[in-house]
Motif scaffolding. Sequence first.
Motif, short mmCIF file in Angstrom:
data_model
loop_
_atom_site.label_atom_id
_atom_site.label_comp_id
_atom_site.label_asym_id
_atom_site.label_seq_id
_atom_site.Cartn_x
_atom_site.Cartn_y
_atom_site.Cartn_z
N UNK A 93 0.84 -1.20 0.00
CA UNK A 93 0.00 0.00 0.00
C UNK A 93 0.87 1.25 0.00
N UNK A 94 1.91 1.26 0.84
CA UNK A 94 2.80 2.42 0.89
C UNK A 94 3.49 2.63 -0.46
N UNK A 95 3.90 1.54 -1.10
CA UNK A 95 4.55 1.65 -2.40
C UNK A 95 3.61 2.22 -3.46
N UNK A 96 2.35 1.75 -3.47
CA UNK A 96 1.39 2.24 -4.46
C UNK A 96 1.09 3.71 -4.25
N UNK A 97 0.94 4.14 -3.00
CA UNK A 97 0.70 5.55 -2.73
C UNK A 97 1.86 6.40 -3.26
N UNK A 152 2.47 10.10 -5.27
CA UNK A 152 3.61 10.93 -4.93
C UNK A 152 3.75 11.26 -3.46
N UNK A 153 3.00 10.58 -2.60
CA UNK A 153 3.14 10.79 -1.16
C UNK A 153 2.73 9.53 -0.42
N UNK A 154 2.96 9.53 0.88
CA UNK A 154 2.68 8.35 1.70
C UNK A 154 1.23 8.31 2.15
N UNK A 155 0.75 7.15 2.60
CA UNK A 155 -0.61 7.08 3.15
C UNK A 155 -0.80 8.02 4.35
N UNK A 156 0.21 8.15 5.19
CA UNK A 156 0.08 9.01 6.36
C UNK A 156 0.03 10.48 5.97
N UNK A 157 0.69 10.86 4.88
CA UNK A 157 0.57 12.23 4.38
C UNK A 157 -0.87 12.46 3.90
N UNK A 158 -1.44 11.47 3.22
CA UNK A 158 -2.83 11.58 2.77
C UNK A 158 -3.77 11.69 3.96
N UNK A 159 -3.49 10.94 5.03
CA UNK A 159 -4.33 11.00 6.22
C UNK A 159 -4.23 12.37 6.88
N UNK A 160 -3.02 12.92 6.98
CA UNK A 160 -2.88 14.25 7.57
C UNK A 160 -3.67 15.29 6.77
N UNK A 161 -3.58 15.21 5.44
CA UNK A 161 -4.30 16.17 4.61
C UNK A 161 -5.81 16.02 4.79
#
Length: 307
Positions: free
Chosen positions: A237-241, A246-255
Amino acid sequence: MNAADMPEAAAPPPGLVTVGYFDERPGYTVRRPRGADSWLFTWTAAGGGLLRQGGAEAAADPGDLVVLGPGVPHQYAVAEGAERWAFWWVHCQARPAWGAWLRPYRRGGRCYAVTPVAAPVRDRIAGAFRRMHADARWSGHAAPPAPDPNPDPARQAGPEPSRVAVAHSAAARELALGALEEAVLLATVTAAAAGRAADTGTDPRVRRAEALMAADPGAPHTVDSLAAQVALSPSRLAHLFSEQLGHTPMRALRDARLRHAARLLEATDLPVSAVATASGFASPFHFSRIFRDRYGLPPGAYRGGLR
């Protein structure tokens, strides 16, 4: 009542909500050379059907919602090669909001084919049709009838008289239309999401993880929990994100949490500390710092600028 026994041009009057379930075999066909005064919604449970309206054509496979608007000649039948066509159908007047939901699925004229509907919501949509059928029979006294407990109406041997209901009272019509609205909304939104993922080339599991975060940003999401919900390993999942977004799952969660916090500041009078907690931030101080980095103002000033 079996549609095969009805005159070819027969259709319920436009002011009624009529709901039914048919399980038909090859040879079943309904033709309406003058169309109908009402809308026709069909939800296929098993087998396959084929619907034509004007020059448009739509195949109906299990889980497909096919809609025919009024005033255009149409016909529908068991699809060639199919052993049966088990389907829910509704004749009614469509609510105005549904037009925008259906528009992306227009096949031509007033024919709409909503597909592919996401598999996880199909049971709920089927439940909405069962509830619609029960609500249409409500007299207005006591509670509405319980929906058919059979979770798969397609297992029935054939149509029965009780499988057609007409909502006579205003209250029964509104309840039935509410259930239909739920089915139309779920079908069009989830099919649209699948279409967007295909158009952008983004893995649908990545889009699903994004949707999970956007729907409940305050939940204690982790890469492990998100990966489990979309049937991937955390590393995959981290690789696909990273590869596709262009960013990590946790960056997406923060946004997602910052967007949620901004909406809460705009729409509520909750204290900033409560907004932080509701948006999934453990520390109000950390929340204020990253909110300022994102929006250029601390949370209190951001809210004050809206007043």
